[in-house]
Design a protein around this motif. Structure first.
Motif, PDB file in Angstrom:
ATOM      1  N   ASP A  77       1.097  -1.155   0.216  1.00 30.84           N
ATOM      2  CA  ASP A  77      -0.123  -0.014  -0.058  1.00 30.84           C
ATOM      3  C   ASP A  77       0.944   1.223  -0.087  1.00 30.84           C
ATOM      4  O   ASP A  77       1.527   1.744   0.874  1.00 30.84           O
ATOM      5  N   TYR A  80       0.306   4.213   0.503  1.00 30.79           N
ATOM      6  CA  TYR A  80      -0.147   5.197   1.304  1.00 30.79           C
ATOM      7  C   TYR A  80       0.265   4.983   2.911  1.00 30.79           C
ATOM      8  O   TYR A  80      -0.055   5.785   3.741  1.00 30.79           O
ATOM      9  N   PRO A 121      -7.047   1.200   2.579  1.00 29.41           N
ATOM     10  CA  PRO A 121      -5.893   0.812   1.742  1.00 29.41           C
ATOM     11  C   PRO A 121      -6.125   1.723   0.537  1.00 29.41           C
ATOM     12  O   PRO A 121      -7.062   1.496  -0.133  1.00 29.41           O
ATOM     13  N   GLY A 122      -4.995   1.936  -0.176  1.00 35.40           N
ATOM     14  CA  GLY A 122      -5.033   2.528  -1.551  1.00 35.40           C
ATOM     15  C   GLY A 122      -5.719   3.928  -1.826  1.00 35.40           C
ATOM     16  O   GLY A 122      -6.057   4.261  -2.932  1.00 35.40           O
ATOM     17  N   ASP A 182     -11.194   8.940  -3.560  1.00 34.93           N
ATOM     18  CA  ASP A 182      -9.774   8.912  -3.458  1.00 34.93           C
ATOM     19  C   ASP A 182      -9.408  10.222  -2.820  1.00 34.93           C
ATOM     20  O   ASP A 182      -9.830  11.108  -2.768  1.00 34.93           O
TER      21      ASP A 182
END
Length: 151
Positions: free
Chosen positions: A37, A39, A88-89, A112
């Motif tokens: 991930d 991030y 996640p992501g 997002d």
């Protein structure tokens, strides 16, 4: 008779070793996928306690503990208590803080985000009941908890 048993033992041992190798490979793949991930370490709660504010929409949230991140957003001139959830992501969801049975699972915003130590930018919503435009970026600015709000 001994030669038949030794062959069976070898086949059984060989199957067990192949199965163990398959399990190890599956475990390794899972660990790599979880660790990839981009991030991790860059979400708002990774920068410590703070208040993140979006003045344009009267929205804010405070980071005090990693488990639950609460704040407010103005909807039709009324403050609505919400919970911010980071996935996640770069995926973020904003939920009503107090949900009744009919509201359970009702997201107010989902989409997002881009992260930095000083800004959180929401973009590309898949669900948007909070902000005016779907293609608009919504920017939250980080402030220390003891810092006065920006004017």
């Amino acid at each position: 008779m001994d030669s038949l048993l030794s062959g069976t033992e070898c086949r059984t041992r060989g199957r067990a070793l192949r199965r163990a190798a398959q399990c190890m490979a599956a475990l390794l793949c899972m660990l790599l996928l979880c660790a990839c991930d981009p991030y991790n370490g860059y979400r708002p709660y990774d920068y410590g306690e703070a208040r993140w504010t979006c003045e344009e929409y009267g929205a804010w949230f405070e980071i005090k503990e990693k488990e639950a991140i609460y704040g407010e957003v103005m909807v039709d001139g009324k403050a609505v208590e919400v919970e911010y959830a980071f996935y996640p992501g770069g995926l973020i969801y904003i939920w009503p803080r107090y949900m009744e049975g009919s509201q359970y699972g009702a997201r107010l915003w989902g989409g997002d985000a881009k992260y930095s130590p000083t800004e959180l930018v929401l973009h590309s919503p898949t669900v948007n009941y909070l902000f005016d435009e779907d293609d608009e970026e919504v920017v939250f600015v980080r402030q220390e908890l003891d810092e006065a709000p920006a004017a």
